[in-house]
Design an enzyme around this catalytic site. Structure first.
Site, PDB file in Angstrom:
ATOM      1  N   HIS A 197      -7.024  -8.623  -2.620  1.00 55.99           N
ATOM      2  CA  HIS A 197      -8.360  -8.075  -2.334  1.00 55.99           C
ATOM      3  C   HIS A 197      -8.369  -6.584  -2.605  1.00 55.99           C
ATOM      4  O   HIS A 197      -7.321  -5.927  -2.622  1.00 55.99           O
ATOM      5  CB  HIS A 197      -8.766  -8.354  -0.881  1.00 55.99           C
ATOM      6  CG  HIS A 197      -7.830  -7.745   0.112  1.00 55.99           C
ATOM      7  ND1 HIS A 197      -6.695  -8.364   0.528  1.00 55.99           N
ATOM      8  CD2 HIS A 197      -7.842  -6.525   0.727  1.00 55.99           C
ATOM      9  CE1 HIS A 197      -6.045  -7.593   1.383  1.00 55.99           C
ATOM     10  NE2 HIS A 197      -6.718  -6.457   1.515  1.00 55.99           N
TER      11      HIS A 197
ATOM     12  N   TYR B 127      -0.222 -10.075   0.576  1.00 56.27           N
ATOM     13  CA  TYR B 127       0.781  -9.476   1.468  1.00 56.27           C
ATOM     14  C   TYR B 127       0.703 -10.094   2.850  1.00 56.27           C
ATOM     15  O   TYR B 127      -0.356 -10.592   3.258  1.00 56.27           O
ATOM     16  CB  TYR B 127       0.625  -7.947   1.521  1.00 56.27           C
ATOM     17  CG  TYR B 127      -0.693  -7.437   2.057  1.00 56.27           C
ATOM     18  CD1 TYR B 127      -0.929  -7.320   3.427  1.00 56.27           C
ATOM     19  CD2 TYR B 127      -1.705  -7.044   1.184  1.00 56.27           C
ATOM     20  CE1 TYR B 127      -2.133  -6.832   3.913  1.00 56.27           C
ATOM     21  CE2 TYR B 127      -2.912  -6.553   1.655  1.00 56.27           C
ATOM     22  CZ  TYR B 127      -3.123  -6.450   3.024  1.00 56.27           C
ATOM     23  OH  TYR B 127      -4.322  -5.976   3.495  1.00 56.27           O
TER      24      TYR B 127
ATOM     25  N   TYR C 106       0.857  -1.198   0.000  1.00 57.17           N
ATOM     26  CA  TYR C 106       0.000   0.000   0.000  1.00 57.17           C
ATOM     27  C   TYR C 106       0.887   1.240   0.000  1.00 57.17           C
ATOM     28  O   TYR C 106       1.940   1.254   0.656  1.00 57.17           O
ATOM     29  CB  TYR C 106      -0.872   0.045   1.258  1.00 57.17           C
ATOM     30  CG  TYR C 106      -1.997  -0.948   1.268  1.00 57.17           C
ATOM     31  CD1 TYR C 106      -3.261  -0.603   0.787  1.00 57.17           C
ATOM     32  CD2 TYR C 106      -1.813  -2.235   1.761  1.00 57.17           C
ATOM     33  CE1 TYR C 106      -4.302  -1.518   0.790  1.00 57.17           C
ATOM     34  CE2 TYR C 106      -2.852  -3.160   1.777  1.00 57.17           C
ATOM     35  CZ  TYR C 106      -4.083  -2.795   1.289  1.00 57.17           C
ATOM     36  OH  TYR C 106      -5.110  -3.709   1.292  1.00 57.17           O
TER      37      TYR C 106
ATOM     38  N   ARG D  27      -2.524 -12.280   3.512  1.00 61.49           N
ATOM     39  CA  ARG D  27      -3.828 -11.883   2.986  1.00 61.49           C
ATOM     40  C   ARG D  27      -3.910 -12.214   1.496  1.00 61.49           C
ATOM     41  O   ARG D  27      -2.980 -11.933   0.743  1.00 61.49           O
ATOM     42  CB  ARG D  27      -4.066 -10.371   3.125  1.00 61.49           C
ATOM     43  CG  ARG D  27      -4.138  -9.793   4.501  1.00 61.49           C
ATOM     44  CD  ARG D  27      -5.401  -9.968   5.314  1.00 61.49           C
ATOM     45  NE  ARG D  27      -6.584 -10.488   4.705  1.00 61.49           N
ATOM     46  CZ  ARG D  27      -7.623  -9.771   4.246  1.00 61.49           C
ATOM     47  NH1 ARG D  27      -7.583  -8.461   4.290  1.00 61.49           N
ATOM     48  NH2 ARG D  27      -8.691 -10.349   3.751  1.00 61.49           N
TER      49      ARG D  27
ATOM     50  N   HIS E 120     -10.405  -3.077  -1.185  1.00 60.48           N
ATOM     51  CA  HIS E 120     -11.287  -2.538  -0.151  1.00 60.48           C
ATOM     52  C   HIS E 120     -12.348  -1.642  -0.784  1.00 60.48           C
ATOM     53  O   HIS E 120     -12.041  -0.848  -1.678  1.00 60.48           O
ATOM     54  CB  HIS E 120     -10.471  -1.707   0.851  1.00 60.48           C
ATOM     55  CG  HIS E 120      -9.498  -2.520   1.645  1.00 60.48           C
ATOM     56  ND1 HIS E 120      -9.807  -3.067   2.871  1.00 60.48           N
ATOM     57  CD2 HIS E 120      -8.223  -2.894   1.380  1.00 60.48           C
ATOM     58  CE1 HIS E 120      -8.760  -3.728   3.328  1.00 60.48           C
ATOM     59  NE2 HIS E 120      -7.775  -3.646   2.443  1.00 60.48           N
TER      60      HIS E 120
HETATM   61 FE   LIG Z   1      -5.998  -4.804   2.636  1.00 64.42          FE
END
Ligand SMILES: [Fe+2]
Length: 215
Positions: free
Chosen positions: A153, A142, A103, A150, A155
């Site tokens: 995906h 990640y 991110y 995870r 959000h």
């Molecule tokens: Fe996330």
């Protein structure tokens, strides 16, 4: 908290025309009540730095003409009320990791590289039919904690006056990490299936509809 799903019974009326020797059947299918999309945590990486470019093409950022790294995909769907009606002008706020699973957020501890050409965040509005559409790259997996990666995906935070806001996450079909993800597997199988986007055979887009509860 999800609102209980109530299926309205379809109404079938049989009219008999008298005196002319035939019967007429008319089915009135009422709008079907839909299950509200299961909520999921927004996680720690909602963007905190203002950015002017939040349009529906996340593969190009700002004035750059260099594409973001990764597999380019399109995600599209409808935002509906649990009364089955499409919601126009709903705000669809999306954010995600780049193709490497990083991110653009100062607290993301993942050492994977940033991608300066990836937009990472978009705020869209649904059209008159409740539809939204955006182009992005498939996010990378990640590490979230020891022993927990995870799955890819995106959000979503979706809102519209007159409906309860939903924050959730969209997953991708055929991702092995889906089967062991702690957040996804906290849901029932049926709820999970509503959060896992499938690739449309003809358009190639990933399809993801979102259902909000009417206030
Ligand atoms: Fe996330």
């Amino acid at each position: 908290m999800s609102k209980t799903n109530i299926s309205r019974r379809n109404v079938l009326r049989v009219g008999v025309a008298t005196g002319v020797g035939f019967s007429m059947t008319t089915a009135y299918a009422t709008e079907t009540m839909k299950s509200v999309t299961p909520p999921q945590t927004s996680g720690p990486f909602y963007p905190i730095v203002a950015q002017s470019d939040k349009d529906a093409d996340l593969t190009l950022f700002g004035n750059s003409t260099t594409l973001a790294l990764g597999e380019i995909i399109t995600v599209e769907g409808k935002v509906l009320g649990d009364d089955g009606k499409p919601i126009a002008d709903a705000v669809v706020d999306i954010w995600q990791a780049n193709a490497a699973g990083r991110y653009a957020h100062e607290t993301d501890p993942n050492p994977a590289p940033l991608d300066a050409n990836f937009q990472g965040w978009a705020i869209l509005k649904t059209d008159a039919d409740g539809r939204y559409r955006f182009k992005t790259v498939r996010p990378g997996a990640y590490p979230a904690a020891k022993g927990w990666d995870r799955p890819p995906h995106i959000h979503f935070k979706v809102s519209r006056r007159g409906y309860h806001e939903i924050t959730t996450q969209m997953y991708f079909e055929n991702e092995p990490l889906n089967d062991v993800d702690r957040l996804l597997n906290a849901l029932t199988n049926k709820e999970q299936s509503t959060l896992i986007a499938k690739r449309d055979g003809s358009s190639g887009s990933f399809s993801f509809d979102i259902v909000l509860a009417v206030v």
